[in-house]
Enzyme design. Structure first.
Site, PDB file in Angstrom:
ATOM      1  CB  SER A   1      69.292 -43.606  11.186  1.00 46.08           C
ATOM      2  OG  SER A   1      69.475 -42.424  10.459  1.00 46.08           O
TER       3      SER A   1
ATOM      4  CB  ALA B   1      72.073 -41.052   2.893  1.00 43.53           C
TER       5      ALA B   1
END
Ligand code: HEM
Length: 417
Positions: A263, A258
């Protein structure tokens, strides 16, 4: 006000007919510009039935209502993933144990246990490290004059940071990237046999890797930094409860996954959107204080996670349509983020947009635990990149992956002027 007349991507054609739209079999041009299809769904069929009986939800208020009612709209995925993966499969074990796919009271307990990793103090400690990493990538860009932004920057930064955070050696990042990709790809609505097998293999290897690392840390505690998540989490207790070994391994795998792919895509999209809007680069140069709202606009405009799912625990309704217990909904964040009822002129990329209550980090009890970290990475990266290279140029159109849940840029070639 409605979404017609605007386009999702600059210069694209008007909205298509979505009467036959099926999330399990999207048209081949969906990936180049999902926003045209999503705008048409939002206006003409906001709660849209797929061929498997699940529903696509595209309006902002309807997504918010589901996020805010976790008792009615469960995050648990056992009923969805047992037929998809098989309930003895490693992928099933992973995706039904990680915090994001659990409900209270399990969710409350697990989330509380690793909340310490995201305190303001813990994040502030990362700031200088992020700044140093960004400077290194920009030095390289200055030396070479051009780079693939994805390979040389937007992939490297988040994985270095999340590996540091957990206490995983940075030299293993390519291996971790491969596992993460295989495990997250398995969440796509449709899977090939090969993707299925790759995902299962990745879970097995990732678990063994982390098991060995934890054992090593326990044998050589002096090598561990006192704040690293892996060891702190292994010993953490909340209300007298600890994580089981299996829970620990799957939370670490989840955080490593994650914490970087999303990102990475946020950084790549941010650079791409700015390079498509030179006026916005000038605006940022004249007013560097806009970087915080720029980060929010990048997240809104190209949601790195485009879809979240929930399943009804009882008979209910959404957007006025009755939903029997056990109905799965696909909340299309990417559509909600461009709902004209919430965002004026939603297809315009505007780095000064305020308010900007996008749903890219979700909402409610499962709201992204790493959102402050992601925002900090982006703000430092964009401020330094556009501050140092205001004449940055795009060398070729980006290569966008044919993935529905994650909006991934595979390559983005840029050059300094
Ligand atoms: C741009 C970057 C990121 C985006 C767009 C993003 C998005 C999301 C979303 C949408 C959720 C909620 C899913 C749901 O409600 O079903 C979520 C949960 C989560 N994210 Fe992120 N994320 C990002 C970065 C990070 C980072 C850097 C970390 C950690 C290092 C992280 C850790 C988590 C965790 C632990 C959860 C689970 C929270 C829970 O279930 O209580 N994320 N993220």
């Amino acid at each position: 006000m409605n979404g017609f007349g605007s386009t999702g991507e600059q210069g694209m054609s008007p909205h298509p007919d979505v009467t036959e739209f099926d999330l399990l079999d999207v048209p081949s041009d969906y990936f180049a510009d999902p926003y045209r299809y999503l705008a048409a769904l939002r206006e003409c069929s906001p709660i849209h039935r797929n061929s498997d009986g699940t529903f696509v939800v595209t309006r902002y208020d309807d997504c918010v209502a589901a996020y805010r009612d976790p008792d009615t709209w469960s995050s648990e995925k056992k009923a969805d993933f047992a037929p998809k993966f098989g309930n003895a499969a490693p992928l099933y074990e992973h995706h039904t144990t990680s915090v994001v796919f659990t409900d209270a009271p399990n969710h409350t307990r697990i989330r509380k246990l690793f909340q310490f990793a995201f305190t303001r103090r813990a994040l502030t400690a990362f700031e200088p490290r992020i700044a140093r990493l960004v400077d290194t990538y920009l030095d390289h860009l200055e030396d070479t004059g051009e780079m693939d932004m994805v390979e040389e920057f937007s992939f490297k930064l988040p994985i270095e940071v999340v590996c540091d955070m957990l206490g995983v050696p940075g030299c293993d990042r390519d291996m971790i990237r491969g596992w993460a990709l295989a495990i997250l790809t398995a969440l796509e609505p449709m899977l090939t046999t090969e993707q299925h097998a790759d995902g299962n293999r990745a879970v097995i290897e990732f678990k063994q890797y982390l098991r060995d690392l934890i054992r090593h840390r326990r044998s050589f505690p002096d090598e561990a930094s006192p704040t690293e998540v892996l060891t702190v989490l292994a010993d953490a207790e909340a209300d007298g409860e600890r994580l089981t070994e299996l829970e620990l391994l799957h939370q670490c795998i989840f955080m490593l996954n994650a914490g970087h792919e999303t990102s990475t895509n946020m950084l790549s999209h941010g650079v791409h959107e700015m390079l498509r809007s030179p006026g916005e680069i000038r605006r940022l140069a004249e007013n560097p204080g806009l970087v915080a709202s720029m980060v929010e606009e990048v997240l809104r405009y190209q949601a790195p996670i485009q879809i979240n799912n929930r399943r009804s625990t009882k008979d209910t309704e959404i957007g006025g349509l009755p939903m029997p217990a056990g109905t799965t909904v696909h909340m299309i964040v990417a559509a909600a983020n461009r709902d004209p009822r919430q965002f004026p002129d939603p297809d315009r990329f505007d780095i000064a947009r305020r308010p900007n209550r996008h749903l890219s980090f979700g909402l409610g009890v499962h709201i992204c635990a790493g959102n402050s970290l992601a925002r900090m990475e982006a703000a430092i990266a964009f401020r330094k990149l556009f501050g140092r290279f205001p004449g940055l140029q795009l060398m070729a159109p980006p290569e966008i992956a044919a993935r529905m849940r994650f909006r991934e840029i595979r390559h983005l070639h840029i050059a300094v002027n």
